[in-house]
Scaffold this motif. Structure first.
Motif, short mmCIF file in Angstrom:
data_model
loop_
_atom_site.label_atom_id
_atom_site.label_comp_id
_atom_site.label_asym_id
_atom_site.label_seq_id
_atom_site.Cartn_x
_atom_site.Cartn_y
_atom_site.Cartn_z
N ASP A 1 -39.15 35.74 59.63
CA ASP A 1 -39.49 34.32 59.75
C ASP A 1 -38.82 33.44 58.70
OD1 ASP A 1 -41.12 34.92 61.89
OD2 ASP A 1 -42.88 35.26 60.62
N SER A 2 -38.40 34.03 57.57
CA SER A 2 -37.87 33.22 56.47
C SER A 2 -36.34 33.20 56.49
CB SER A 2 -38.38 33.77 55.14
OG SER A 2 -39.78 33.72 55.08
N SER A 3 -35.76 32.63 55.45
CA SER A 3 -34.30 32.55 55.33
C SER A 3 -33.75 33.91 54.93
CB SER A 3 -33.91 31.50 54.29
OG SER A 3 -34.41 30.23 54.65
N GLY B 1 -32.17 37.67 66.42
CA GLY B 1 -33.01 36.54 65.99
C GLY B 1 -32.39 35.71 64.89
N PHE B 2 -31.06 35.57 64.87
CA PHE B 2 -30.42 34.75 63.84
C PHE B 2 -30.77 33.28 64.05
CE2 PHE B 2 -26.87 32.27 62.13
CZ PHE B 2 -26.77 32.80 60.86
N ASP B 3 -31.28 32.65 62.99
CA ASP B 3 -31.65 31.24 63.02
C ASP B 3 -30.59 30.45 62.27
OD1 ASP B 3 -32.76 28.71 62.77
OD2 ASP B 3 -34.78 29.45 62.39
N MET B 4 -29.79 29.68 63.01
CA MET B 4 -28.68 28.95 62.39
C MET B 4 -29.16 27.96 61.34
SD MET B 4 -26.22 28.29 65.70
CE MET B 4 -25.23 27.15 64.76
N ALA B 5 -30.40 27.53 61.43
CA ALA B 5 -30.89 26.52 60.49
C ALA B 5 -31.18 27.09 59.11
CB ALA B 5 -32.15 25.86 61.05
N ASP C 1 -23.32 29.64 57.19
CA ASP C 1 -24.68 29.15 57.43
C ASP C 1 -24.61 27.90 58.30
OD1 ASP C 1 -23.84 27.18 55.70
OD2 ASP C 1 -24.95 27.97 53.97
N SER C 2 -25.68 27.15 58.35
CA SER C 2 -25.73 26.01 59.25
C SER C 2 -24.70 24.93 58.90
CB SER C 2 -27.13 25.37 59.23
OG SER C 2 -27.46 24.94 57.92
N ASP D 1 -30.74 30.96 58.29
CA ASP D 1 -30.16 32.26 57.97
C ASP D 1 -28.69 32.14 57.59
OD1 ASP D 1 -32.57 33.49 58.49
OD2 ASP D 1 -32.07 33.99 60.56
#
Length: 207
Positions: free
Chosen positions: A156-158, A178-182, A203-204, A184
């Motif tokens: 859930d975190s960075s 589950g890579f989160d562009m915002a 990163d983002s 990770d």
């Protein structure tokens, strides 16, 4: 396939495991299926079958036979780390630990396609050899697959996903789940990716 977990925070840091201390401590339990050695406020427990030992003054001096199937590290009665799904020759494993051969001990522990599970705090997970699955859990995690076709799952975190081994389309391509562009980040080691002047951070702001 072994499963490595560290439910307690701080738990066992598998990437920096001090293998020379794996059989330190005084005898608490010693039978054919369970060996428990006490160290200060904690203990280390081995479970297996056909285990045979020698002791001198309560200190372990030899393991002569048997298989080790799991290992649990306890701290103040709580599980700080656990490895299940092992199938180790107990005598060979003990002799390597006793001889101080850390690389060989780690190779035995991480020999298969392993699952490594982090806790709720910040973890640094290394897959080593094999086609491993790494779960960061909660916290700001760093996941390093290593050699093999690995599956990297942050949380859930960075999280930071590090690629520091030479790619091979058949044997060494990792998958991020589950890579989160915002939040990770992907880190590319310039020792491997030669076109980079320095380690690249994706990163983002760079996608």
């Amino acid at each position: 396939m072994a499963v490595f977990s560290s439910p307690l925070n701080p738990g066992v840091d598998w990437r920096d495991l001090q293998t020379d201390a794996l059989f330190d401590g005084a005898r608490v339990v010693a039978n054919s299926t369970n060996l428990q050695l006490g160290i200060g406020m904690g203990s280390i427990c081995y479970f297996g079958m056909g285990l045979r030992y020698s002791f001198s003054g309560g200190e372990l001096t030899d393991i002569r036979a048997g298989r080790i199937n799991s290992l649990t590290v306890l701290l103040d009665g709580e599980i700080a780390g656990q490895i299940s799904g092992l199938n180790l020759d107990a005598e060979k494993f003990y002799n390597l630990v006793d001889a101080g051969k850390q690389a060989a001990v780690l190779k035995m522990l991480f020999a298969g396609n392993d699952i490594i599970v982090g806790g709720t705090d910040t973890d640094i997970q290394y897959g080593r050899a094999g086609n491993d699955t790494l779960y960061g859990g909660g916290g700001l995690d760093v996941l390093v697959g290593g050699i093999g076709k690995d599956r990297l799952v942050g949380g859930d975190s960075s999280d930071r996903f590090v690629f520091n081994t030479a790619l091979n389309r058949n044997t060494n391509v990792d998958r991020i789940v589950g890579f989160d562009m915002a939040v990770d980040t992907i880190v590319l080691d310039n020792d491997i990716f030669k076109g980079l002047a320095f380690d690249a951070v994706i990163d983002s702001t760079r996608v």
